[in-house]
Design a protein around this motif. Sequence first.
Motif, PDB file in Angstrom:
ATOM      1  N   PRO A  97       8.609   3.631 -16.410  1.00 32.09           N
ATOM      2  CA  PRO A  97       9.380   2.601 -15.693  1.00 32.09           C
ATOM      3  C   PRO A  97       8.690   2.117 -14.422  1.00 32.09           C
ATOM      4  N   TYR A  98       8.019   3.028 -13.690  1.00 29.59           N
ATOM      5  CA  TYR A  98       7.262   2.602 -12.515  1.00 29.59           C
ATOM      6  C   TYR A  98       6.155   1.632 -12.920  1.00 29.59           C
ATOM      7  N   ASN A  99       5.465   1.949 -14.020  1.00 27.51           N
ATOM      8  CA  ASN A  99       4.375   1.092 -14.485  1.00 27.51           C
ATOM      9  C   ASN A  99       4.892  -0.307 -14.807  1.00 27.51           C
ATOM     10  N   ASN A 100       6.038  -0.378 -15.464  1.00 31.30           N
ATOM     11  CA  ASN A 100       6.565  -1.679 -15.862  1.00 31.30           C
ATOM     12  C   ASN A 100       7.064  -2.486 -14.669  1.00 31.30           C
ATOM     13  N   LEU A 101       7.596  -1.803 -13.666  1.00 34.08           N
ATOM     14  CA  LEU A 101       7.940  -2.506 -12.432  1.00 34.08           C
ATOM     15  C   LEU A 101       6.682  -3.122 -11.817  1.00 34.08           C
ATOM     16  N   ALA A 102       5.590  -2.363 -11.847  1.00 41.16           N
ATOM     17  CA  ALA A 102       4.337  -2.870 -11.295  1.00 41.16           C
ATOM     18  C   ALA A 102       3.860  -4.102 -12.046  1.00 41.16           C
ATOM     19  N   VAL A 103       4.023  -4.098 -13.376  1.00 34.51           N
ATOM     20  CA  VAL A 103       3.635  -5.242 -14.192  1.00 34.51           C
ATOM     21  C   VAL A 103       4.389  -6.496 -13.755  1.00 34.51           C
ATOM     22  N   ILE A 104       5.695  -6.352 -13.583  1.00 33.17           N
ATOM     23  CA  ILE A 104       6.520  -7.504 -13.216  1.00 33.17           C
ATOM     24  C   ILE A 104       6.181  -7.986 -11.812  1.00 33.17           C
ATOM     25  N   TYR A 105       6.047  -7.032 -10.868  1.00 30.51           N
ATOM     26  CA  TYR A 105       5.707  -7.423  -9.499  1.00 30.51           C
ATOM     27  C   TYR A 105       4.354  -8.135  -9.464  1.00 30.51           C
ATOM     28  N   SER A 107       3.050  -9.961 -11.843  1.00 27.25           N
ATOM     29  CA  SER A 107       3.215 -11.306 -12.395  1.00 27.25           C
ATOM     30  C   SER A 107       3.838 -12.256 -11.379  1.00 27.25           C
ATOM     31  N   GLN A 108       4.551 -11.683 -10.388  1.00 28.45           N
ATOM     32  CA  GLN A 108       5.153 -12.477  -9.317  1.00 28.45           C
ATOM     33  C   GLN A 108       4.269 -12.514  -8.069  1.00 28.45           C
ATOM     34  N   ASN A 109       3.070 -11.963  -8.178  1.00 23.15           N
ATOM     35  CA  ASN A 109       2.111 -11.896  -7.084  1.00 23.15           C
ATOM     36  C   ASN A 109       2.615 -11.059  -5.906  1.00 23.15           C
ATOM     37  N   GLN A 110       3.531 -10.117  -6.190  1.00 17.93           N
ATOM     38  CA  GLN A 110       3.981  -9.172  -5.180  1.00 17.93           C
ATOM     39  C   GLN A 110       3.104  -7.915  -5.303  1.00 17.93           C
ATOM     40  N   LEU A 111       1.866  -8.037  -4.850  1.00 22.96           N
ATOM     41  CA  LEU A 111       0.864  -7.022  -5.136  1.00 22.96           C
ATOM     42  C   LEU A 111       1.111  -5.713  -4.384  1.00 22.96           C
ATOM     43  N   TYR A 139      -6.046  -3.316  -7.048  1.00 24.21           N
ATOM     44  CA  TYR A 139      -6.988  -3.205  -5.940  1.00 24.21           C
ATOM     45  C   TYR A 139      -8.022  -4.326  -5.996  1.00 24.21           C
ATOM     46  N   ALA A 140      -8.477  -4.673  -7.196  1.00 22.83           N
ATOM     47  CA  ALA A 140      -9.462  -5.754  -7.334  1.00 22.83           C
ATOM     48  C   ALA A 140      -8.867  -7.084  -6.877  1.00 22.83           C
ATOM     49  N   LYS A 141      -7.603  -7.325  -7.242  1.00 24.93           N
ATOM     50  CA  LYS A 141      -6.957  -8.567  -6.834  1.00 24.93           C
ATOM     51  C   LYS A 141      -6.753  -8.614  -5.316  1.00 24.93           C
ATOM     52  N   LEU A 142      -6.345  -7.478  -4.746  1.00 20.89           N
ATOM     53  CA  LEU A 142      -6.174  -7.414  -3.293  1.00 20.89           C
ATOM     54  C   LEU A 142      -7.513  -7.625  -2.582  1.00 20.89           C
ATOM     55  N   ALA A 143      -8.574  -7.057  -3.159  1.00 19.13           N
ATOM     56  CA  ALA A 143      -9.900  -7.255  -2.572  1.00 19.13           C
ATOM     57  C   ALA A 143     -10.296  -8.727  -2.623  1.00 19.13           C
ATOM     58  N   SER A 144      -9.998  -9.376  -3.747  1.00 19.98           N
ATOM     59  CA  SER A 144     -10.318 -10.800  -3.891  1.00 19.98           C
ATOM     60  C   SER A 144      -9.603 -11.622  -2.825  1.00 19.98           C
ATOM     61  N   GLN A 145      -8.337 -11.322  -2.599  1.00 18.20           N
ATOM     62  CA  GLN A 145      -7.579 -12.045  -1.577  1.00 18.20           C
ATOM     63  C   GLN A 145      -8.159 -11.804  -0.190  1.00 18.20           C
TER      64      GLN A 145
END
Length: 351
Positions: A97-105, A107-111, A139-145
């Motif tokens: 369930p934690y993993n799936n919450l992360a997936v949804i967040y 997709s909403q760019n709530q990294l 982490y890669a996406k946060l680094a890109s930002q």
Amino acid sequence: MKQVRRTLPRLLRLLALTALVGTGLAQANDYAEITQLLKAGKPTEALAKADQRLAATPRDPQLRFLRGVAQADAGKQNDAIVTFTKLTEEYPELPEPYNNLAVIYASQNQLDKSRAALEMAIRTNPSYATAHENLGDIYAKLASQAYNKALQIDANNAGSVKPKLALIRDIFTADAPPRPAAAAAPVAAVKPATPAPAPAPAPAPAPAPASVAAPAPAPQAAPATPAPTPAKAPDSDSGAEKAVTAAIQAWADAWAAKNMKAYLAAYGKDFTPPGRQTRAAWEKEREARIVSKKRISVKLSDIQVTVDGNKATARFHQAYSADALNVSSRKTLDLVQHQGRWTIVRESTGG
């Protein structure tokens, strides 16, 4: 954002609880039917089926999990967040369930929220490979930002920043072309910690390739002077194996009895808690989870122990139940012997 979409094919791994939750054949058939509807890209029908079954068994964690998957696939992201959040509150032992919450967040760019959820999944199960991979993507996406922000603030940083951005883009460009979120398969490839769902209880995982016996070599002439076989006390290893088995059984018994003094004493001074927890914080968290349960049962089977001097590894099947939760999994404990006593220094699930 484009980069977020490039990470989504990896992140959209909405995993079913599968064999983790003990069920009867009728419930297993319901789970399989809902899962097939999700695989077929019919989330609305899957959601209707899940709601129908939940009317009869509203506390069923597997049905609730599949309902959350269907909600996410149907575009009802906020409803899915509520579903998975409640599961994490009621079943904090489960990482999916934690993993799936992360997936949804994600997709909403709530990294930041996505990262926090994945860190909780890994704390719950340090050997959960999917969460580790997803966290790497975050982490890669946060680094890109961060790199883009550095360029906006000071263009003189381009010489050092642009190569790093290019590297991140190359990583995600090398992936398979992204699929639409609605078409993403709700069940990921089989992982050791989350075997694929089946109508009947899942068998024990097959041994790792390294444990498969190698083919016998072609016959060769015996050497003229064969090396002597080292003498070995026939009962020394078996005695140590019995001592290790007794130690892990005592650990399981203390857990089931909610005997926190004996349970925590089963872990050696060199035990490393999961995540970045201190030993004190880990002990406090374990005590809060264990003593809050009305009833706990921990049954071990298929115990395999290997001993190497003062070190040992125990692999076994663990059937854990606490109140309404039933979890069946493979577990590995690494132990060391100190002053004649075997204690746990590392534990992992799914190995």
